[in-house]
Design a protein around this motif. Structure first.
Motif, PDB file in Angstrom:
ATOM      1  N   PHE A  93      -2.880  19.414  -4.011  1.00 12.25           N
ATOM      2  CA  PHE A  93      -3.158  20.036  -2.710  1.00 12.25           C
ATOM      3  C   PHE A  93      -3.693  19.024  -1.700  1.00 12.25           C
ATOM      4  CE2 PHE A  93      -6.015  22.847  -0.058  1.00 12.25           C
ATOM      5  CZ  PHE A  93      -4.981  23.531   0.567  1.00 12.25           C
ATOM      6  N   ILE A  94      -4.219  17.919  -2.193  1.00  9.58           N
ATOM      7  CA  ILE A  94      -4.853  16.929  -1.308  1.00  9.58           C
ATOM      8  C   ILE A  94      -3.897  16.413  -0.230  1.00  9.58           C
ATOM      9  CG2 ILE A  94      -5.889  14.620  -1.199  1.00  9.58           C
ATOM     10  CD1 ILE A  94      -7.067  15.077  -3.938  1.00  9.58           C
ATOM     11  N   GLY A  95      -2.679  16.153  -0.608  1.00  7.33           N
ATOM     12  CA  GLY A  95      -1.716  15.635   0.372  1.00  7.33           C
ATOM     13  C   GLY A  95      -0.359  15.532  -0.293  1.00  7.33           C
ATOM     14  N   PRO A  96       0.656  15.060   0.446  1.00 10.06           N
ATOM     15  CA  PRO A  96       1.983  14.912  -0.152  1.00 10.06           C
ATOM     16  C   PRO A  96       1.926  13.901  -1.310  1.00 10.06           C
ATOM     17  CG  PRO A  96       2.068  14.589   2.233  1.00 10.06           C
ATOM     18  CD  PRO A  96       0.631  14.640   1.852  1.00 10.06           C
ATOM     19  N   LEU A  97       2.656  14.164  -2.377  1.00  9.28           N
ATOM     20  CA  LEU A  97       2.619  13.321  -3.571  1.00  9.28           C
ATOM     21  C   LEU A  97       2.872  11.849  -3.229  1.00  9.28           C
ATOM     22  CD1 LEU A  97       2.271  13.561  -6.690  1.00  9.28           C
ATOM     23  CD2 LEU A  97       4.747  13.460  -6.834  1.00  9.28           C
ATOM     24  N   ALA A  98       3.787  11.605  -2.313  1.00 10.95           N
ATOM     25  CA  ALA A  98       4.150  10.228  -1.976  1.00 10.95           C
ATOM     26  C   ALA A  98       3.015   9.500  -1.263  1.00 10.95           C
ATOM     27  CB  ALA A  98       5.396  10.212  -1.106  1.00 10.95           C
ATOM     28  N   GLU A  99       2.071  10.267  -0.707  1.00 12.39           N
ATOM     29  CA  GLU A  99       1.041   9.619   0.091  1.00 12.39           C
ATOM     30  C   GLU A  99      -0.327   9.562  -0.552  1.00 12.39           C
ATOM     31  OE1 GLU A  99       1.357  11.285   4.131  1.00 12.39           O
ATOM     32  OE2 GLU A  99       3.487  10.983   3.723  1.00 12.39           O
ATOM     33  N   GLY A 100      -0.529  10.339  -1.616  1.00 12.85           N
ATOM     34  CA  GLY A 100      -1.836  10.343  -2.258  1.00 12.85           C
ATOM     35  C   GLY A 100      -2.863  11.013  -1.372  1.00 12.85           C
ATOM     36  N   GLY A 101      -4.104  10.578  -1.463  1.00 12.23           N
ATOM     37  CA  GLY A 101      -5.128  11.188  -0.625  1.00 12.23           C
ATOM     38  C   GLY A 101      -6.503  10.902  -1.178  1.00 12.23           C
ATOM     39  N   THR A 118      -7.815   8.058  -3.587  1.00 14.05           N
ATOM     40  CA  THR A 118      -8.973   7.224  -3.240  1.00 14.05           C
ATOM     41  C   THR A 118     -10.242   8.071  -3.295  1.00 14.05           C
ATOM     42  OG1 THR A 118      -8.612   7.736  -0.912  1.00 14.05           O
ATOM     43  CG2 THR A 118      -7.663   5.679  -1.728  1.00 14.05           C
ATOM     44  N   LYS A 119     -11.364   7.395  -3.213  1.00 15.16           N
ATOM     45  CA  LYS A 119     -12.649   8.089  -3.120  1.00 15.16           C
ATOM     46  C   LYS A 119     -13.352   7.535  -1.893  1.00 15.16           C
ATOM     47  CE  LYS A 119     -15.773  10.939  -4.561  1.00 15.16           C
ATOM     48  NZ  LYS A 119     -16.888  10.683  -5.471  1.00 15.16           N
ATOM     49  N   GLU A 120     -13.654   8.441  -0.966  1.00 13.59           N
ATOM     50  CA  GLU A 120     -14.233   8.041   0.318  1.00 13.59           C
ATOM     51  C   GLU A 120     -13.413   6.938   0.984  1.00 13.59           C
ATOM     52  OE1 GLU A 120     -17.939   7.736  -1.476  1.00 13.59           O
ATOM     53  OE2 GLU A 120     -17.901   9.915  -1.422  1.00 13.59           O
ATOM     54  N   GLY A 121     -12.106   7.078   0.880  1.00 14.41           N
ATOM     55  CA  GLY A 121     -11.206   6.183   1.575  1.00 14.41           C
ATOM     56  C   GLY A 121     -10.970   4.838   0.911  1.00 14.41           C
ATOM     57  N   THR A 122     -11.672   4.543  -0.194  1.00 15.12           N
ATOM     58  CA  THR A 122     -11.423   3.257  -0.846  1.00 15.12           C
ATOM     59  C   THR A 122     -10.879   3.463  -2.251  1.00 15.12           C
ATOM     60  OG1 THR A 122     -13.739   3.204  -1.521  1.00 15.12           O
ATOM     61  CG2 THR A 122     -13.146   1.890   0.411  1.00 15.12           C
ATOM     62  N   LYS A 123     -10.173   2.446  -2.694  1.00 18.29           N
ATOM     63  CA  LYS A 123      -9.597   2.440  -4.022  1.00 18.29           C
ATOM     64  C   LYS A 123     -10.723   2.595  -5.052  1.00 18.29           C
ATOM     65  CE  LYS A 123      -6.055  -0.424  -6.175  1.00 18.29           C
ATOM     66  NZ  LYS A 123      -5.179  -1.566  -6.004  1.00 18.29           N
ATOM     67  N   MET A 124     -10.466   3.442  -6.061  1.00 21.96           N
ATOM     68  CA  MET A 124     -11.501   3.591  -7.087  1.00 21.96           C
ATOM     69  C   MET A 124     -11.523   2.349  -7.968  1.00 21.96           C
ATOM     70  SD  MET A 124     -10.997   7.465  -8.355  1.00 21.96           S
ATOM     71  CE  MET A 124     -10.466   8.697  -7.168  1.00 21.96           C
ATOM     72  N   SER A 125     -12.722   1.855  -8.255  1.00 21.91           N
ATOM     73  CA  SER A 125     -12.806   0.747  -9.189  1.00 21.91           C
ATOM     74  C   SER A 125     -14.158   0.774  -9.871  1.00 21.91           C
ATOM     75  CB  SER A 125     -12.586  -0.585  -8.479  1.00 21.91           C
ATOM     76  OG  SER A 125     -13.741  -0.941  -7.767  1.00 21.91           O
ATOM     77  N   LYS A 126     -14.160   0.249 -11.075  1.00 24.23           N
ATOM     78  CA  LYS A 126     -15.397   0.275 -11.853  1.00 24.23           C
ATOM     79  C   LYS A 126     -16.500  -0.469 -11.127  1.00 24.23           C
ATOM     80  CE  LYS A 126     -14.177  -1.044 -15.906  1.00 24.23           C
ATOM     81  NZ  LYS A 126     -14.357  -1.820 -17.136  1.00 24.23           N
ATOM     82  N   SER A 127     -16.128  -1.618 -10.514  1.00 20.12           N
ATOM     83  CA  SER A 127     -17.156  -2.433  -9.877  1.00 20.12           C
ATOM     84  C   SER A 127     -17.789  -1.704  -8.690  1.00 20.12           C
ATOM     85  CB  SER A 127     -16.579  -3.773  -9.442  1.00 20.12           C
ATOM     86  OG  SER A 127     -15.482  -3.579  -8.589  1.00 20.12           O
ATOM     87  N   LYS A 128     -17.002  -0.858  -8.026  1.00 24.01           N
ATOM     88  CA  LYS A 128     -17.564  -0.107  -6.897  1.00 24.01           C
ATOM     89  C   LYS A 128     -18.303   1.135  -7.391  1.00 24.01           C
ATOM     90  CE  LYS A 128     -14.029  -1.316  -3.594  1.00 24.01           C
ATOM     91  NZ  LYS A 128     -12.640  -0.857  -3.604  1.00 24.01           N
TER      92      LYS A 128
END
Length: 801
Positions: free
Chosen positions: A609-617, A575-585
């Motif tokens: 390094f951001i976080g566990p692979l299963a969890e993203g970040g 994510t970016k700043e906690g929200t899903k990345m999207s073109k509209s945003k």
RNA sequence: GCCGGGGUGGUGGAAUGGUAUACACAGGGGACUUAAAAUCCCUGCUCGCAAGGGCGUGAGAGUUCGAGUCUCUCCCCCGGCACCA
């Protein structure tokens, strides 16, 4: 001193690896085949997304790790280039999908090559190429011959924007999976795959396949098996019977009405009744969301018919209401006082209710019997004739037995899963290989005539008429019947993209075989897939379809296994700043920039390094500099490297601990902590200069993350060959033991002191030593603890109470 | 409503029932430097000159010598499914 120039180094090694075909595996001769698969991307015009990079790198690290452990790792990459997503973009741009797709794939390939992954480019697939979709059509024909593909008229989901029908799985909260437009219901004749025939097997195998638990749960819920009972109600003054389904046959005595879905066959016989007709029409035109929005306010109409409750022998009214769903159970249900929806409906239309289940709690039961409370749990039967007094669970068995004996019902298992609707009224897909002949009927295209080529047309836009754009291409439609050679017409719909992706991993190892979709020997050697990493969003789409296709292929005798992926791991979302990345945003992170500024190795390592692979970040531009600094530090270490006169024991212990930690973390896909351990180990170099061996260990362990940098440093340190050809290091269990350990001394569970002692220190000695310390002594005026807890080499807790 | 996954410093995140905050980022302080960048060291809050205390893992209770971790109750966030009879 030379500086770390990632651009130069990465370009250098990319070129060498490509020239030497370093990652090529001899698919015929490999001794330890290991199929490392990642979900192939659809080549969007925007290019590689940071989410793609995350998934591919996570998978590549696994592949590299497996490779260094002695496996012959096959790690292919391809393009899911057919489908609405590619087509919609082409429509928007005004370019032809074929042209657009070619362009996109070129761009994607270039970007993918920058990642420094093990991709075997000689075994790639592109689903929109005739060499590939020929076999997608072949697959359709096999399913057809096995009786698993059939055309039927059914109420289906239609996306008014994409102008095509959709599979159930592609409707998310009443909206089209691709464009988020509200879908509507239509009655259309379409091609379906009988995935429901496999419902039980799809469910059963979930017990043993090694998949992410949440993905298995999602599939289990989607398949939605429920066991129940069917009951035949005789319709008064009519030849008809209504069969209803229930999981709570214990409430049958209190059934006071019946509800039919608007699409129920009996409703057809009432079409002459004007009100009924109007209601049915209205219900059919509602979008799914409208139905839901009205969910609180149920609607229905009395059919004019009555039926007989076989248990109470009462005459009860038959209603039509859209809260009964044609696709579930039998499309009909009985209403009673122990279901909130039924109660709501009955109240609205003043239909009487008769409670038959009580709890034993006097106050509660009074409310239930006075209809002040709707009790939906299990309890004890009342007002139920000879079944009165039984518990719900007993009654479910006894009533069913009674119904079976009387020929009025039986057991039934029903599923939430529906057959897979695969027709699409679109252009950009493989034409369904079927021919309709007036004389011979529905005839499959003979396999020798495959592929049925997708014709080049100028206007490829969806028509909205319920027919594909192909329907207006006369040269495509008009054909001859393969049986009677008379004039015939082709099926003009194309198949769902998810059919393309349901079997792509079968094709990868066999791309050089032109006369068969997958070679028997090749397939036996490489499949099923050893490890599959991909997004959880496909839990009930791709991952379900592909299991069905694999099972069907097994049943047809093409393969010997029925589960395509022995191991599947879902990765998380970046994510970016906690929200899903999207073109509209406008918050999409473009990896291209970072390839330039930081390099592939840094992006790879940072993402992991951001976080566990299963969890993203969450992606942070600030965070990435931590990895840059780490790599610069390593580079400078090498530049200033001088072997110490004496090897540090402390560092040697750390080396062994790091091998252990990184190995275990890589096995569990905990890349974030593996990287942390490598940083920690390298930080130790500041205190204790490493030997070449100790430095080499770091490079080998880091090489799956930063393949270019480690390769360069490996050579610069004076090593021969490639770091990537090194065997994975092992640790010496004895070397893990430290000579001096820090013993935590607690008083009443609180840390009061830390003593440096030998790891073998005995409890008695430790207590004596601890009690000598001022910090400890003062807590024990009597000089004697009441209780002692000793954890060897780790902790001593002295208790004063 | 049902099913999953979570809640730990300013931030991303670490912790087989045993030193909470590893590893990083940011901010603050210091060293080096004519200066800056880079690099290196210190830095949870709080009382204290210090030594040394106290408080801290969403809230509350419990089990335990010892709880972020186990048990119960509750609150909140994220994801999926949902008129499934």
């Amino acid at each position: 001193m030379e500086r770390y120039d990632h651009q130069k180094i990465e370009a250098k090694w990319a070129k060498i690896w490509e020239k030497n075909k370093t990652w090529k595996v001899d698919l015929a001769k490999a001794k330890k085949p290991y199929y490392n698969l990642m979900m192939f991307p659809y080549p969007s015009a925007e290019g590689l997304h940071v989410g793609n990079v995350y998934a591919f790198v996570g998978s590549d690290i696994h592949g590299r790790f497996a490779r260094m452990q002695g496996n012959d790792v096959f790690e292919p990459m391809g393009f899911d280039s057919f489908g609405i997503h590619s087509e919609n973009f082409a429509i928007k741009q005004g370019t032809h999908p074929k042209e657009q797709t070619t362009k996109n794939i070129t761009h994607f390939t270039k970007q993918l090559k920058q990642l420094g992954s093990l991709f075997d480019w000689e075994h790639s697939v592109t689903t929109s190429e005739p060499e590939y979709y020929k076999w997608t059509q072949w697959l359709f024909l096999q399913l057809y011959k096995a009786g698993l593909a059939h055309k039927k008229e059914a109420p289906v989901e239609w996306c008014p924007s994409c102008k095509t029908v959709l599979a159930n799985e592609q409707v998310i909260e009443g909206k089209c999976e691709r464009c988020s437009t509200e879908v509507i219901q239509k009655e259309l004749e379409q091609w379906f795959f009988k995935i429901t025939k496999y419902a039980d097997r799809l469910l059963k195998n979930l017990e043993w396949i090694d998949w992410s638990e949440k993905t298995k749960i999602a599939q289990r819920n989607w398949i939605g098996r429920s066991e129940g009972t069917t009951i035949k109600f005789k319709v008064v003054d009519s030849k008809y019977e209504v069969e209803v389904f229930t999981t709570r046959v214990d409430t049958l005595y209190g059934a006071t009405f019946i509800v039919l879905a608007p699409e129920h066959p009996i409703v057809d016989s009432l079409k002459n009744v004007k009100e009924v007709q109007e209601y049915v029409e209205r219900a059919k035109q509602k979008t799914e969301l409208e139905r839901k929005a009205e969910g609180k306010e149920k609607t229905g109409i009395f059919s004019g018919l009555y039926a007989i409750n076989p248990l109470s022998e009462e005459k009860i009214p038959v209603w039509i209401a859209d809260y009964a769903l044609i696709g579930y159970g039998t499309g009909a249900l009985f209403g009673d006082a122990h279901d909130e929806r039924d109660v709501e409906f009955a109240r609205k239309y003043s239909i009487p209710l008769k409670p038959t289940i009580i709890t034993g709690d006097k106050e509660k039961d009074e409310k239930i019997l006075k209809l002040k409370e709707c009790f939906i749990g299990y309890g004890t039967l009342v007002n139920s004739g000879s079944f009165t007094g039984l518990s719900s669970k007993e009654a479910i068995i006894k009533v069913r037995e009674w119904l079976i004996k009387k020929g009025r019902g039986g057991g039934k298992v029903t599923y939430h899963l529906r057959d897979w609707l695969i027709s699409r009224q679109r252009y950009w897909g493989p034409p369904i290989p079927i021919i309709y002949c007036v004389k011979c009927g529905t005839i499959p295209v003979p396999e020798k005539d495959l592929p049925v080529l997708l014709p080049d047309v100028e206007d490829f836009r969806p028509t909205g008429t319920g027919k594909s754009p192909l329907a207006s291409v006369t040269s495509f439609v008009e054909t001859t019947c393969p049986e009677c050679k008379g004039p015939a017409k082709r099926e003009t719909d194309v198949s769902d993209t998810f059919l393309d992706s349901a079997w792509y991993f079968f094709r990868y190892p066999s791309v050089e075989f032109e006369d068969e979709p997958f070679d028997k020997i090749r397939t036996k050697k490489w499949l099923p897939v050893d490890m599959y990493i991909g997004g959880h969003e496909h839990a009930v789409l791709h991952l379900l379809y592909t299991r069905f296709v694999t099972m069907a292929l097994k049943d047809m005798g093409h393969i010997e296994f029925e589960e395509p992926f022995l191991k599947f791991r879902a990765h998380g979302l970046i994510t970016k700043e906690g929200t899903k990345m999207s073109k509209s945003k406008g918050n999409v992170v473009n990896p291209d920039e970072y390839f330039k500024t930081h390099g592939a190795d840094t992006i790879r390592t940072y993402l992991m390094f951001i976080g566990p692979l299963a969890e993203g970040g969450d992606w942070s531009d600030k965070g990435i500099v931590g990895i840059s600094r780490f790599f610069n530090r390593l580079w400078n270490f090498q530049e200033n490297f001088k072997a110490p006169k004496q090897e540090s024991n402390e560092l040697e212990v750390a080396r062994n601990q790091t091998i252990k930690k990184v190995t275990e973390d890589l096995e569990g896909l905990r890349y974030n902590t593996a990287i942390a351990a490598l940083m920690e180990y390298s930080n130790g170099f500041l205190k204790n200069p490493p030997t070449k061996e100790q430095f080499n260990t770091l490079l080998i362990l880091l090489s799956p993350f930063a393949p270019h940098l480690t390769e360069e440093l490996w050579g610069k340190l004076g090593n021969k060959g490639s770091v990537h050809e090194q065997p994975w290091p092992t640790y010496d269990a004895k070397a893990l033991e430290e000579k001096i350990v820090r013993l935590v001394v607690q008083v009443n569970g609180r840390v009061r002191d830390i003593l440096e002692v030998s790891p073998g220190i005995k409890e008695k000695e430790a207590v004596a030593l601890a009690l000598k310390q001022e910090k400890i002594k003062k807590w024990f005026p009597t000089g004697k603890p009441k209780n002692i807890v000793f954890v060897k080499g780790k902790l001593l807790n002295l208790v004063s109470y």
